[in-house]
Design a protein around this motif. Structure first.
Motif, PDB file in Angstrom:
ATOM      1  N   SER A 169       0.938  -1.053   0.131  1.00 41.55           N
ATOM      2  CA  SER A 169       0.000   0.070  -0.034  1.00 41.55           C
ATOM      3  C   SER A 169       0.794   1.158  -0.062  1.00 41.55           C
ATOM      4  CB  SER A 169      -0.757  -0.038   1.092  1.00 41.55           C
ATOM      5  OG  SER A 169      -1.847   0.920   1.279  1.00 41.55           O
ATOM      6  N   LYS A 204       2.158   1.807  -3.372  1.00 42.75           N
ATOM      7  CA  LYS A 204       1.179   1.709  -4.203  1.00 42.75           C
ATOM      8  C   LYS A 204       1.488   0.471  -5.563  1.00 42.75           C
ATOM      9  CE  LYS A 204       0.665   6.840  -4.131  1.00 42.75           C
ATOM     10  NZ  LYS A 204       0.769   7.899  -4.853  1.00 42.75           N
ATOM     11  N   TRP A 254      -0.228  -2.648  -6.745  1.00 45.23           N
ATOM     12  CA  TRP A 254      -1.336  -3.306  -6.816  1.00 45.23           C
ATOM     13  C   TRP A 254      -0.936  -4.934  -6.942  1.00 45.23           C
ATOM     14  CZ3 TRP A 254      -6.084  -3.410  -5.572  1.00 45.23           C
ATOM     15  CH2 TRP A 254      -6.934  -4.398  -6.214  1.00 45.23           C
ATOM     16  N   GLU A 255       0.056  -5.172  -7.535  1.00 47.45           N
ATOM     17  CA  GLU A 255       0.414  -6.710  -7.762  1.00 47.45           C
ATOM     18  C   GLU A 255       0.746  -7.458  -6.224  1.00 47.45           C
ATOM     19  OE1 GLU A 255      -0.290  -8.502 -10.501  1.00 47.45           O
ATOM     20  OE2 GLU A 255      -0.769  -6.389 -11.205  1.00 47.45           O
ATOM     21  N   SER A 285      -2.658  -7.054  -3.879  1.00 48.34           N
ATOM     22  CA  SER A 285      -3.800  -8.021  -4.076  1.00 48.34           C
ATOM     23  C   SER A 285      -3.221  -9.311  -4.167  1.00 48.34           C
ATOM     24  CB  SER A 285      -4.241  -7.648  -5.447  1.00 48.34           C
ATOM     25  OG  SER A 285      -3.431  -7.884  -6.495  1.00 48.34           O
ATOM     26  N   ARG A 310      -9.738  -2.682  -7.760  1.00 51.95           N
ATOM     27  CA  ARG A 310      -8.603  -1.968  -8.176  1.00 51.95           C
ATOM     28  C   ARG A 310      -8.781  -0.440  -8.156  1.00 51.95           C
ATOM     29  NH1 ARG A 310      -3.700  -3.818 -12.273  1.00 51.95           N
ATOM     30  NH2 ARG A 310      -2.488  -1.840 -11.899  1.00 51.95           N
ATOM     31  N   VAL A 321      -9.010   1.235  -4.672  1.00 54.47           N
ATOM     32  CA  VAL A 321      -7.835   1.228  -3.897  1.00 54.47           C
ATOM     33  C   VAL A 321      -6.975   2.205  -4.474  1.00 54.47           C
ATOM     34  CG1 VAL A 321      -5.727  -0.171  -3.362  1.00 54.47           C
ATOM     35  CG2 VAL A 321      -8.022  -1.392  -3.312  1.00 54.47           C
ATOM     36  N   GLU A 322      -6.678   2.240  -5.751  1.00 54.92           N
ATOM     37  CA  GLU A 322      -5.889   3.449  -6.314  1.00 54.92           C
ATOM     38  C   GLU A 322      -6.413   4.605  -6.170  1.00 54.92           C
ATOM     39  OE1 GLU A 322      -5.630   1.569 -10.222  1.00 54.92           O
ATOM     40  OE2 GLU A 322      -3.761   0.603  -9.917  1.00 54.92           O
ATOM     41  N   TRP A 372      -5.328   5.347  -2.814  1.00 57.31           N
ATOM     42  CA  TRP A 372      -3.828   5.795  -2.615  1.00 57.31           C
ATOM     43  C   TRP A 372      -3.703   7.390  -3.262  1.00 57.31           C
ATOM     44  CZ3 TRP A 372      -1.924   0.557  -5.456  1.00 57.31           C
ATOM     45  CH2 TRP A 372      -2.199  -0.109  -4.502  1.00 57.31           C
TER      46      TRP A 372
END
Length: 117
Positions: A26, A29, A31-32, A35, A49, A52-53, A56
């Motif tokens: 987090s 930043k 994502w891979e 998640s 996604r 979450v973005e 961020w």
């Protein structure tokens, strides 16, 4: 043995490394990695996604998290366990309640949710 049949100590030992990776991801930043433990449905959901973005981008808290703080406890309901702890930030003042929701799926522990309020 279902995740809910394990002791608090066993559940915490399982999730602490997972939480550490998710918090670090987090902050980066990423994502891979963020998640990585999610169910396939959650990880591949474009709305998940996007949400979450957006966090961020809009909230400094979600990119300045300190490593997991004081564990407050483990809750169980149905086939899910929830680990709760005090979460703090490197830049945003105050303490927040964080929770990490897990479930066993096909003999793997999967994240159903990571929430900070």
């Amino acid at each position: 043995m279902a995740i809910t049949d394990k002791s608090d100590k066993e559940i915490i030992e399982i999730v602490e490394p997972m939480i550490g990776e998710v918090i670090n991801a987090s902050n980066q930043k990423d994502w891979e990695v963020f998640s990585k433990y999610q169910t396939d449905e959650e990880a591949s959901d474009p709305e998940n996604r996007k949400n979450v973005e957006r966090l961020w981008k809009e909230s400094e808290l979600f990119t300045t998290l300190n490593p997991a703080g004081e564990i407050l406890g483990v809750l169980r309901r149905d086939d899910m366990a929830v680990v709760c702890w005090k979460q703090t930030s490197k830049k945003v003042p105050g303490e927040y309640l964080a929770s990490y929701h897990i479930k066993e799926v096909n003999n793997e522990i999967k994240e159903l949710g990571f929430v900070i309020i």
